[in-house]
Write an enzyme that holds these catalytic residues in place. Structure first.
Site, PDB file in Angstrom:
ATOM      1  N   CYS A  24      39.623  74.693  46.404  1.00 56.66           N
ATOM      2  CA  CYS A  24      38.788  75.877  46.127  1.00 56.66           C
ATOM      3  C   CYS A  24      37.622  75.535  45.199  1.00 56.66           C
ATOM      4  O   CYS A  24      37.832  75.082  44.061  1.00 56.66           O
ATOM      5  CB  CYS A  24      39.670  76.977  45.529  1.00 56.66           C
ATOM      6  SG  CYS A  24      38.779  78.285  44.690  1.00 56.66           S
ATOM      7  N   CYS A  34      37.601  77.475  41.929  1.00 60.33           N
ATOM      8  CA  CYS A  34      38.649  76.975  41.022  1.00 60.33           C
ATOM      9  C   CYS A  34      38.159  75.718  40.293  1.00 60.33           C
ATOM     10  O   CYS A  34      38.386  75.557  39.085  1.00 60.33           O
ATOM     11  CB  CYS A  34      39.925  76.663  41.795  1.00 60.33           C
ATOM     12  SG  CYS A  34      40.583  78.045  42.749  1.00 60.33           S
TER      13      CYS A  34
END
Length: 489
Positions: free
Chosen positions: A393, A396
Site C-alpha cells: 500500500c 501505508c
C-alpha cells in the site's frame, strides 16, 4: 462426409461465438438509435486495457443469450470509451471502468448495481423486468418455470386471500434475490395438489435423497414469516455457495471447497456433495455449503492454503464467534463426522493466520501479529493507537516514517503505538478493516470498543488526537496537544 464435418465445425464456431454476438457493440454513430429500439438494455462502458473489464467480459457474454431469450428480453451492449464511443461515454458521465447503466426505451433508468458473474447478471436483470411474480397460466408454463436451474417459489391461489396478498408483497421486496411465480389455473393447482399455498421448488441438479425436492409453507399469512421460511429453506442442507450468494450463508458455517462445477461436471460435483449431505443431515445446528475452490482462493488463503491439489474437498469452518477451524485429516465421511463432533465439543484449536512473534519488539512502533495481538493491544495496560496496513500500500509506505516519529514522541507515555500487517495476520472481528491503512484508537479502560481514527495523518494531528483522548493526561503534552514546558514536567 466432408460437408458434414464442415457443418459441425461451423455450428461449433457459432455456439462458441453466440455470447459475443449477443452483446451489441455500439459507437457514437449508432448508440442513440439502436439503444432506443429496445425496451430494456444494459450497457457496459469499458476500456480495452481495464483489468476489471477484461474479467467481466466473458461473464457478460455468457449472460447475453439467456437475457435476450427472456420474456421480456433484456439486451446487453457495450461501448468502447477509448475509441468509437468517446462522445457517448462523456455524455453519460463515465469516469471509471467498467461503468454499467440500465436503459429503458433509450433513456438511462438507473446505474447497474448487481453482480458481475453471468448467473448473477441474469438473475438481477430478470428481476428488473416484468412482474415480480410471473403468472403461470398453464401446466406447460408451470413445468417450464419449475425446471429452471435455480430455486423458485410458487404461490397457488384459487381465489384472493390474505396469503396471496402477503406472497405478492414479498415478491415485490425480494424480486432481485428470489424467483417467484403464481398460478390460479385449475390444471396447475391440480397437478401441484395445492389450492391456497406456497411451495419452494429446488432445482433438479441439486436433488438428493437426504431432503425433499419441494417444501410447502405451512405458516401464517404474513410476509415476514414467509421470508423467514424462504431464507431457511432456500439453500437446503448443503447449499451451492457462489461469490454471488456467499452472503446468504451465516455462521456457524462449514464449507467444503473442491472443483464444484454444475455446468461441466454435475455428476462429479454431486458425488462429493452427497457425502457431505450424509453427515450434514444429522447436524442441522450448523450451516453447510460447497464452494468452487478456484472462486474462493482468497478464503483458502485465509487458512494458509495457496494451492489445492487432488480432487477431495478441503473442509473449513467458522463458529458462531467467527473463529476459524480447519479439518486437518483427508476428507472421508468418517473424518468429516469426527471433525464436526470435535468442533461442537470445543475440542479443536482455532486456526490463526499469523506471522511469527518478533524476537525484538522494542522499537518506537510495536509490531502486532495475530499470535501476540492480545498481549500488545488487548491486555496491555495502555491506550493504543494501531495501524492495520498492507506492505504493498502506497499510503501505508508514506505513513511509515510519520508513525515512527510518533512512536518516538510517545516514548515514556501511557500510550502504545502499534502496527499490524493485515494481509499476513488474522484481524480480530472487533476491527473493521476493509482498506489500507486503517487506524483505530483503543482506550485502555475499554478495549472491547475500539474507535476508528478519522483525523489527520501528520505527526501533530496524531499528537493532538492522542493528547485529547488519552485516558491519563500525557506527561509531555497538555490536553490540546501543546508541548509542556520543562518546569511543568
Amino acid at each position: 462426409m466432408v460437408w458434414k464435418t464442415a457443418l459441425l465445425l461451423a455450428c461449433a464456431w457459432t455456439v462458441c461465438q453466440a455470447g459475443e454476438k449477443d452483446v451489441l457493440e455500439l459507437s457514437d454513430d449508432d448508440f442513440s438509435t439502436r439503444i432506443a429500439e429496445h425496451e430494456v438494455a444494459v450497457v457496459m462502458f469499458y476500456a480495452p486495457w481495464c483489468g476489471h473489464c477484461k474479467r467481466m467480459k466473458p461473464e457478460y457474454e455468457k449472460a447475453a443469450p439467456t437475457l435476450r431469450a427472456n420474456d421480456p428480453p433484456v439486451i446487453l451492449a457495450k461501448v468502447d470509451c477509448t475509441e468509437a464511443g468517446k462522445e457517448t461515454c462523456s455524455k453519460h458521465g463515465v469516469t471509471g471502468y467498467p461503468t454499467i447503466k440500465i436503459f429503458r426505451n433509450g433513456e438511462v433508468s438507473q446505474d447497474y448495481s448487481g453482480p458481475r458473474e453471468a448467473d448473477g447478471i441474469v438473475k438481477y436483470m430478470k428481476s428488473q423486468v416484468g412482474p415480480s411474480s410471473k403468472e403461470l397460466a398453464s401446466v406447460a408454463d408451470f413445468d417450464k418455470f419449475t425446471s429452471k436451474e435455480e430455486v423458485v417459489v410458487v404461490g397457488f391461489f384459487k381465489e384472493d386471500s390474505d396469503l396471496k396478498k402477503a406472497f405478492l408483497k414479498l415478491a415485490d421486496i425480494l424480486r432481485e434475490r428470489v424467483t417467484f411465480g403464481n398460478s390460479a389455473d385449475e390444471a396447475v393447482l391440480k397437478k401441484a395438489d395445492v389450492n391456497d399455498g406456497i411451495v419452494l421448488f429446488r432445482p433438479k441438479h441439486l436433488a438428493n435423497k437426504f431432503e425433499p425436492a419441494t417444501v410447502k409453507y405451512d405458516g401464517a399469512a404474513n410476509k415476514d414469516a414467509i421470508e423467514k421460511w424462504i431464507n431457511k429453506n432456500y439453500h437446503g442442507l448443503v447449499g451451492h455457495r457462489t461469490r454471488d450468494t456467499s452472503k446468504d450463508f451465516e455462521n456457524p458455517l462449514i464449507v467444503a471447497y473442491y472443483a464444484v462445477d454444475y455446468t461441466k461436471n454435475p455428476k462429479g460435483t454431486n458425488y462429493w456433495r452427497n457425502r457431505i449431505l450424509k453427515v450434514a443431515k444429522d447436524h442441522t445446528d450448523f450451516n453447510f455449503a460447497i464452494s468452487a475452490k478456484d472462486d474462493f482462493q482468497h478464503e483458502l488463503n485465509e487458512f494458509g492454503i495457496d494451492f489445492v491439489a487432488g480432487d477431495k474437498p478441503l473442509v473449513f469452518a467458522r463458529d458462531a464467534k467467527n473463529r476459524k477451524f480447519a479439518m486437518k485429516d483427508e476428507f472421508s465421511i468418517e473424518n468429516f463426522e469426527t471433525f464436526i463432533k470435535d468442533l461442537k465439543a470445543d475440542k479443536l484449536d482455532p486456526y490463526l493466520k499469523s506471522e511469527p512473534i518478533p524476537d525484538d519488539n522494542e522499537g518506537p512502533v510495536v509490531v502486532a501479529v495475530a499470535k501476540n495481538f492480545d498481549e500488545v493491544v488487548t491486555k496491555v495496560d495502555k491506550d493504543v493507537l494501531i495501524e492495520f496496513y498492507a506492505p504493498w500500500c502506497g499510503h501505508c509506505k508514506k505513513l511509515a516514517p510519520t508513525f515512527d516519529e510518533l512512536g518516538e514522541k510517545m516514548k515514556g507515555e501511557d500510550v502504545s503505538i502499534v502496527k499490524m500487517d493485515a494481509t499476513a495476520n488474522d484481524v480480530p472481528s472487533t476491527y473493521d478493516v476493509r482498506g489500507f491503512p486503517t487506524l483505530y484508537w483503543v482506550p485502555k479502560n475499554n478495549k472491547d470498543s475500539p474507535v476508528r481514527y478519522e483525523s489527520g495523518r501528520e505527526v501533530n494531528d496524531f499528537v493532538e488526537y492522542i493528547a485529547k483522548h488519552a485516558t491519563n493526561e500525557l506527561k509531555g503534552y497538555d490536553r490540546k496537544g501543546k508541548e509542556k514546558k520543562k518546569e511543568e514536567l
